[in-house]
Write a protein that holds these residues in place. Structure first.
Motif, short mmCIF file in Angstrom:
data_model
loop_
_atom_site.label_atom_id
_atom_site.label_comp_id
_atom_site.label_asym_id
_atom_site.label_seq_id
_atom_site.Cartn_x
_atom_site.Cartn_y
_atom_site.Cartn_z
N GLU A 295 0.88 -1.16 0.00
CA GLU A 295 0.00 0.00 0.00
C GLU A 295 0.93 1.22 0.00
O GLU A 295 1.40 1.65 1.05
CB GLU A 295 -0.91 -0.01 1.23
CG GLU A 295 -1.95 -1.13 1.19
CD GLU A 295 -2.89 -1.09 2.37
OE1 GLU A 295 -4.09 -1.26 2.16
OE2 GLU A 295 -2.42 -0.90 3.51
N ASP A 296 1.18 1.75 -1.19
CA ASP A 296 2.18 2.81 -1.31
C ASP A 296 1.91 3.57 -2.60
O ASP A 296 1.94 3.00 -3.69
CB ASP A 296 3.59 2.21 -1.35
CG ASP A 296 4.65 3.27 -1.60
OD1 ASP A 296 5.24 3.76 -0.61
OD2 ASP A 296 4.89 3.60 -2.77
N LYS A 302 0.50 5.37 2.60
CA LYS A 302 -0.30 4.16 2.71
C LYS A 302 -1.80 4.45 2.73
O LYS A 302 -2.60 3.55 3.01
CB LYS A 302 0.10 3.37 3.96
CG LYS A 302 1.49 2.77 3.86
CD LYS A 302 1.70 1.68 4.88
CE LYS A 302 3.08 1.07 4.73
NZ LYS A 302 3.34 0.58 3.37
#
Length: 596
Positions: A295-296, A302
């Motif tokens: 998640e980036d 995030k």
């Protein structure tokens, strides 16, 4: 923990948007006692680190504070009123006006607070949320805090991705009846052409329970009464990789003939099994193709973003991926729901990354400390790890896309003390969910002949970088190393998959030679790995590290983050993406060279 959903007996208000924001030391000492004294605003959901130009905020170690006003809907009088936080990285404190109503440790799983007794329908309250990014030897993931010569607190950690913090997922206000459904567990099986659905319902108080299974048209295909039971769906349509089909289980709590609470939980009918060296979904061999992800994204860190969610899944479909691992923490539940609806297979992982002090020694050149000891990772660390497993399984147990639990990433499973640390956690995971296989990814130092926990796992997931960290630029030597290593793992008689393999690649760097960091080298590196995979009979899958480039902490071995993505951080394909597309779109979920 059930996800809040609007139902005939429940209502839901989303609290995402811009909140007042400040870090400790820049706002009043007790920020929950009044209006937050700050000119800043921060979006929810998002990590806060990359939002502001002030380096003191990006590098802040400790508590950060969010605040907004919330109005309880007028029609909620007589209902239970709850706040739900999908995540707060890595610890959270929640205040309603001046009152502490919830505390939680763990940055990637949800928590909630029942605030019925401190708010009133139709009235406003001040909601203040503190979020701490601190990591220590007894947190999951672990880290260390030091104080430099200027008195500034510094955070170090053992994972190779940036320690983004904040309210990275949604915040909700929701209502439910006084007597309500608290939890639903669904386990499915197949009996000929029929599906079996074992269900267990927990209610807040003793009450009659009725359940109904609905197909995608809304037609009832099974029903039952009681808090536990089994439904039979004749002519069932199975949930399959690449061909998702979801049913709804409608759970109703009754007072006589009156429905006092209703909750709907989607589910898919499918089976998962390890048999010999095969991984089976619905009794058919399954071969994993896909990625470790993160998640980036730029600016958001995030922070969950539905646009990236859709685009990432489109890119996975384009490239021929059928699966991914939630490296190295549970992802937003919206990601799993999307995978449920679109037939993407998921290996669900805890945030236990960095339980390995040998890697730190390898990077710094210093003699490593023992990973497992009273002073390093100890009984308190394991207790935090156990709580992460409980919360992960409680949240994700009903998702058909989730076919395996990964209890840790690259722990020191070859070190003294590893078995004592992990055996109770593996036993706990099997007790919490006996239906899914278990794995843990093996670091380079852990080999088939020295790993201390491999016999406790169902699938042997291996992370290997021959040709990158070892035999750099020498793919011929790397190929011999890799084949010897994988054949040794395969000799243990269990399914083996590559959970990570990859090479850092600067987009736009090209070479006619095997030059590390070039796009051509990344493609050649992957092709070398694939030749080896195809020669190992027990092999059941390949997950490239990584789907896309991602941000990391400061370090001279990283230039603007980890560049092992086959897509850039803004999702542009590198040459390797086309190499993978050519391979994966021809595999059709089975090991190359095997019969259909």
């Amino acid at each position: 923990m059930l996800k809040p959903r609007p139902t005939p007996t429940r209502e839901l208000v989303n609290l995402d948007g811009l909140w007042r924001f400040g870090v400790a030391g820049r706002v009043q000492d007790e920020p929950w006692t009044g209006r937050l004294e700050t000119p800043l605003e921060a979006p929810v959901p998002a990590s806060y680190n990359d939002l502001f130009t002030d380096p003191a905020i990006r590098d802040h170690v400790g508590w950060a504070w969010y605040q907004r006003q919330v109005r309880v809907p007028r029609g909620w009088d007589g209902e239970r009123v709850l706040l739900r936080f999908d995540a707060a990285t890595h610890a959270g404190r929640v205040y309603v006006d001046d009152r502490l109503v919830a505390e939680h440790v763990g940055g990637y799983t949800p928590f909630e607070a029942d605030i019925t007794d401190v708010v009133s329908a139709g009235q406003e309250f001040r909601l203040t949320v503190g979020v701490s990014n601190e990591l220590t030897n007894v947190t999951i993931p672990p880290g260390k805090i030091t104080v430099d010569q200027f008195g500034t607190r510094k955070q170090t950690y053992l994972h190779d991705f940036y320690n983004y913090a904040g309210l990275a997922r949604s915040v909700w206000l929701y209502s439910r009846p006084a007597t309500h459904v608290e939890d639903v567990t669904i386990r499915t099986g197949v009996d000929g052409s029929a599906g079996t659905v074992d269900y267990a319902v927990r209610t807040s108080a003793a009450a009659d329970v009725r359940v109904r299974a609905l197909d995608e048209t809304g037609a009832e295909v099974g029903s039952g009464t009681g808090a536990e039971g089994t439904l039979r769906i004749d002519g069932v349509t199975l949930w399959r990789p690449g061909a998702a089909y979801l049913y709804d289980l409608v759970v109703e709590v009754l007072d006589g003939d009156t429905v006092v609470d209703s909750y709907t939980e989607p589910f898919g009918v499918r089976t998962v099994e390890v048999r010999g060296t095969e991984f089976l979904i619905n009794g058919e061999p399954f071969y994993f193709t896909g990625f470790g992800k993160h998640e980036d994204t730029p600016v958001r860190g995030k922070g969950h973003d539905d646009a990236y969610l859709v685009h990432d899944f489109q890119l996975m479909e384009w490239i021929g991926a059928n699966s991914f691992r939630t490296a190295h923490y549970p992802y937003a539940e919206e990601v799993l729901e999307f995978a449920d609806r679109h037939g993407i297979v998921v290996i669900d992982e805890t945030a236990a990354v960095g339980i390995n002090l040998a890697v730190q020694g390898g990077l710094t050149g210093l003699a490593p400390e023992p990973t497992f000891s009273p002073e390093t990772f100890n009984d308190e660390t394991r207790a935090a790890h156990a709580q992460h497993l409980r919360e992960l399984i409680a949240r994700d147990k009903n998702h058909p896309s989730v076919v395996m639990w990964c209890i840790a990433n690259e722990p020191s499973s070859n070190e003294e003390g590893a078995r004592e640390y992990f055996e109770p956690l593996i036993r706990l995971t099997r007790e919490l969910d006996p239906t899914r296989p278990l794995t843990s990814t093996a670091v380079m130092f852990a080999r088939a002949d020295n790993d201390l926990i491999a016999d406790l796992l169902d699938v042997l997931s291996i992370n290997r970088y021959f040709g990158w960290y070892v035999a750099t630029g020498d793919l011929a030597t790397a190929e011999t190393y890799l084949e010897g290593d994988l054949r040794a793992w395969a000799a243990l008689g269990k399914p083996v998959m590559m959970a990570e393999y990859g090479a850092d690649t600067m987009p736009g760097l090209h070479s006619v030679w095997d030059q590390p960091w070039s796009e051509e080298y990344q493609a050649s590196y992957l092709e070398m790995n694939h030749r080896v995979f195809d020669r190992v009979e027990a092999f059941v899958g390949e997950h490239v590290w990584n789907f896309a480039d991602f941000q990391t902490s400061n370090g001279i071995h990283r230039v603007d983050g980890n560049k092992k993505g086959v897509f850039t951080r803004d999702r542009k394909p590198k040459t390797a993406a086309h190499t993978l597309r050519s391979r994966w779109r021809g595999l059709q979920n089975r090991k190359p060279g095997t019969a259909g």
